[in-house]
Design an enzyme around this catalytic site. Structure first.
Site, PDB file in Angstrom:
ATOM      1  N   GLU A 153       0.816  -1.220   0.000  1.00  0.00           N
ATOM      2  CA  GLU A 153       0.000   0.000   0.000  1.00  0.00           C
ATOM      3  C   GLU A 153       0.853   1.276   0.000  1.00  0.00           C
ATOM      4  O   GLU A 153       0.874   2.029   0.987  1.00  0.00           O
ATOM      5  CB  GLU A 153      -0.963  -0.001   1.192  1.00  0.00           C
ATOM      6  CG  GLU A 153      -1.972  -1.142   1.143  1.00  0.00           C
ATOM      7  CD  GLU A 153      -3.001  -1.088   2.263  1.00  0.00           C
ATOM      8  OE1 GLU A 153      -2.726  -0.463   3.300  1.00  0.00           O
ATOM      9  OE2 GLU A 153      -4.073  -1.666   2.086  1.00  0.00           O
ATOM     10  N   GLU A 309      -6.703  -7.826  -0.604  1.00  0.00           N
ATOM     11  CA  GLU A 309      -7.080  -7.867   0.809  1.00  0.00           C
ATOM     12  C   GLU A 309      -8.516  -7.386   0.955  1.00  0.00           C
ATOM     13  O   GLU A 309      -8.899  -6.395   0.326  1.00  0.00           O
ATOM     14  CB  GLU A 309      -6.230  -6.901   1.648  1.00  0.00           C
ATOM     15  CG  GLU A 309      -4.779  -7.217   1.782  1.00  0.00           C
ATOM     16  CD  GLU A 309      -4.068  -6.150   2.640  1.00  0.00           C
ATOM     17  OE1 GLU A 309      -4.730  -5.457   3.437  1.00  0.00           O
ATOM     18  OE2 GLU A 309      -2.851  -6.011   2.476  1.00  0.00           O
TER      19      GLU A 309
HETATM   20  C1  GLA Z   1      -4.040  -2.771   5.198  1.00  0.00           C
HETATM   21  C2  GLA Z   1      -2.694  -3.448   5.263  1.00  0.00           C
HETATM   22  C3  GLA Z   1      -2.693  -4.732   6.031  1.00  0.00           C
HETATM   23  C4  GLA Z   1      -3.526  -4.615   7.280  1.00  0.00           C
HETATM   24  C5  GLA Z   1      -4.915  -4.189   6.889  1.00  0.00           C
HETATM   25  C6  GLA Z   1      -5.855  -4.096   8.062  1.00  0.00           C
HETATM   26  O1  GLA Z   1      -4.770  -3.082   4.111  1.00  0.00           O
HETATM   27  O2  GLA Z   1      -2.174  -3.697   3.978  1.00  0.00           O
HETATM   28  O3  GLA Z   1      -1.353  -5.035   6.370  1.00  0.00           O
HETATM   29  O4  GLA Z   1      -2.967  -3.679   8.119  1.00  0.00           O
HETATM   30  O5  GLA Z   1      -4.860  -2.916   6.310  1.00  0.00           O
HETATM   31  O6  GLA Z   1      -7.150  -3.740   7.676  1.00  0.00           O
END
Ligand code: GLA
Length: 673
Positions: A153, A309
């Site tokens: 991210e 995710e």
């Molecule tokens: C982000 C991060 C993950 C985790 C999630 C929790 O998407 O990439 O590592 O911290 O948030 O929601």
């Protein structure tokens, strides 16, 4: 079907982030056994493992990763191998304290959490190339590794960096962009408030200042940050590519990203992937999910993408973290698939006992396998397995919604006529209207080729370049229908008001001129009379002067009382609509209904809350029906319902909260012009 890079996997990928270094070795065996029960086919490994992989500078311990990858492979589970560069280890910051990120207020951000080091720090750039290269060298030919996941991210939790090294890099970047100080002064309009620079060394970054920083400087700073982050990505990607040939991704955050212009980022990755989390205060968060999914597919150029995710239930980082209700996870996952994802992944496989995310849900929750969440994870894995054949099929849309990160950066700066008129809010409101009407949309950049769409909606085009405006005008001229929302085409790429006044570059297409903005006070409303229908508006109105357009709606009350509010202009073979106020999702319904008629679009016709989206394959179409309602809903289909394996011939009832996916050879309506 066209060939594009995709990890070597069968069917739709299913799994999540896997962080086994947090657990004793015997837990790994239980993990893989349960992964098999759940139908997991892919896990993302190593994303935050730098401290475990390189315990001291230049010395690597990969034995545990060797063992893990072998174990996963032996159990038929493929690996999306992460580079751990979103979380440099303690030794890195101890050795290179000057590589720490400095916030706008001068605070130096320390170790003990997560987040990358300064994107401009040479030591960070060297270290990320080394660790990414080391991993790629070792695992290029490992049979478990089907793809690479660079970083995590980009842009959060840190993107902007005001450290001295970053400011030095900023000056170099500005020299490249503007060529000369004179050009920079002109672009930033530094004659205002006496900000003229006579020496490159005096050029500052928009850090803490006594009053509002120069907005054109802010906009360039956003571009600079975006490019610096992308340079860091490229360093890692190229270090991997020197050894390995599997597809490379980094996980985006579509509608939630600030520092990253995803139109540009998508050009750099082999496979687009996205993370999405429901926003708990939003009781219709499924609309935001659909928006993010459509935006992700659009930046991917319509190609399949990976949901990298999402969560099985609650997250941990919002004020109140609402747990998903039974069936909600399945609806979420299926809505992503409906909108073009070919992977369903979660953060994370097993809930962490320690650390900042111990209250985050997981595929395997603290409650263990005998839990509602795990049972639903197993069911979802089974369902995802039944949808293998739709891999590679595509979503088609007749409507494009314009989305430009530069306009987001510019519109959301300080000292605008009203703080209440935000980029994301307007995009969401127009998108939600289209979603509720069952109209599938793509997103597009104002300078893209739009000729394949019947309708183009511009909900938040505050910044519109002369080229973008010319493109939209050509689109209307050529027969397209354009719908533009208020506060549009106000500034150019330097956040300078367009010559000729607000909205001037769109005057030919829209047949109106905006003389003055007339924002409303907090809580104040006015009314728009649209062909006799009364629509409530708030936040914003404009003094509109008609220059050829037909007035379709008129203000009643408020500062623009009696003036035109909604207009339609016939231009060339098409039409340009303009809505000069803020209408909510409900009030937008009759406006959009009129625009659909103009554009020749037939909305879906299904009951509101039944989300129906079609993916088109070579030999069949796949119709997803996600029922967000508290009552059953029916759909007319001929074909096969794939989750149950039952043939369908006519009306099919989808129970409240349930999902159905149909294979049909009877093509539903859709497709471009
Ligand atoms: C982000 C991060 C993950 C985790 C999630 C929790 O998407 O990439 O590592 O911290 O948030 O929601």
């Amino acid at each position: 079907m066209t060939v594009f890079p995709w990890p070597a996997l069968d069917g739709i990928a299913y799994g999540g982030d896997y962080n086994p270094e947090q657990w004793p070795r015997d837990v790994w065996d239980e993990d893989v056994a349960l992964m098999r029960d759940a139908g997991v086919s892919l896990v993302s490994v190593g994303i935050f493992s730098w401290a475990a992989l390189e315990p001291s500078e230049g010395s690597f311990d990969l034995a545990w990763l060797d063992e893990l990858l072998d174990l996963l492979h032996a159990n038929g589970i493929a690996v999306d191998l992460g580079t751990p560069t979103a979380s440099p280890p303690a030794w890195f910051f101890a050795a290179y304290p000057e590589a720490r990120v400095v916030a706008a207020d001068g605070t130096v951000l320390g170790f003990g959490s997560r987040g990358m080091a300064s994107h401009a720090a040479p030591e960070y750039r060297t270290a990320i190339a080394r660790v990414a290269g080391q991993l790629a060298h070792r695992y290029a030919d490992h049979p478990a590794v089907v793809m690479w996941h660079v970083h995590n991210e980009y842009g959060v939790p840190v993107g902007e960096d005001f450290s001295p090294r970053s400011v030095a890099a900023w000056r170099v970047w500005l020299q490249r962009r503007h060529g000369s100080l004179d050009a920079l002064n002109a672009a930033w309009g530094t004659a205002f408030w006496g900000q003229t620079f006579h020496d490159w060394e005096h050029v500052v970054a928009p850090a803490a200042m006594p009053s509002v920083p120069n907005p054109a400087m802010r906009l360039d700073w956003a571009r600079y940050t975006d490019e610096q982050l992308r340079e860091c990505f490229r360093i890692e990607r190229d270090a991997i590519r020197a050894h390995a040939s599997q597809p490379i991704t980094t996980n985006f955050m579509a509608h939630q990203s600030w520092n990253t212009d995803l139109w540009t980022w998508a050009q750099e990755v082999d496979v687009v992937s996205d993370d999405h989390y429901l926003w708990s205060p939003d009781s219709d968060a499924q609309v935001g999910l659909a928006l993010a999914a459509d935006l992700t597919r659009s930046v991917a150029g319509g190609r399949p993408w990976m949901l990298m995710e999402h969560s099985t239930s609650a997250v941990n980082w919002q004020g109140v973290n609402v747990a998903k209700r039974p069936g909600e996870m399945e609806r979420n996952a299926m809505a992503h698939l409906a909108r073009g994802a070919d992977a369903v992944m979660f953060f994370q496989w097993r809930a962490s006992r320690s650390g900042a995310e111990k209250f985050h849900s997981a595929m395997l929750p603290h409650a263990g396998p005998r839990s509602r969440v795990f049972r639903e994870v197993v069911t979802l894995g089974d369902h995802v397995g039944r949808l293998a054949e739709l891999r590679g099929s595509r979503v088609r849309a007749e409507v494009a919604v314009l989305y430009d990160w530069e306009s987001l950066w510019a519109q959301d700066l300080e000292w605008r006529p009203s703080d209440a008129l935000g980029f994301r809010e307007r995009v969401r409101a127009y998108y939600e209207r289209l979603w509720r009407d069952g109209v599938t949309v793509d997103f597009a950049h104002p300078e893209h080729d739009l000729s394949g769409y019947r309708l183009v909606v511009a909900p938040a085009s505050y910044l519109l370049t002369a080229e973008g405006a010319a493109n939209l005008t050509r689109y209307v001229d050529g027969g397209g229908t354009l719908l533009v929302s208020c506060f549009a085409a106000v500034v150019d790429e330097h956040d300078a008001v367009h010559p000729g006044g607000f909205g001037a570059p769109l005057r030919d297409a829209l047949g109106v001129a905006v003389e003055e903005f007339l924002p409303l006070r907090t809580g104040e409303t006015c009314v728009v009379d649209l062909d006799g229908e009364v629509l409530e508006a708030d936040v914003w109105s404009e003094h509109l002067v008609v220059d050829g357009a037909e007035v379709r709606g008129t203000y009643r009350g408020g500062p623009a009382d009696g003036m035109p509010a909604v207009t339609r202009h016939a231009h060339g073979a098409g039409a340009g609509w303009y809505v000069s106020t803020r209408l909510g999702v409900g009030a937008l319904a009759p406006v959009l209904a009129a625009v659909y008629r103009d554009a020749g679009i037939e909305p879906g016709g299904q009951p509101e809350g039944l989300e129906v989206v079609t993916r088109h394959g070579d030999d069949a179409d796949y119709v997803f029906a996600v029922n967000h309602r508290a009552e059953p809903a029916a759909l007319d289909v001929v074909g096969m319902e794939l989750l149950s394996g039952k043939p369908v011939d006519g009306e099919f009832e989808i129970p409240a909260g349930d999902v159905a996916v149909f294979r049909t050879t009877q093509r539903p309506q859709g497709g471009g012009r």
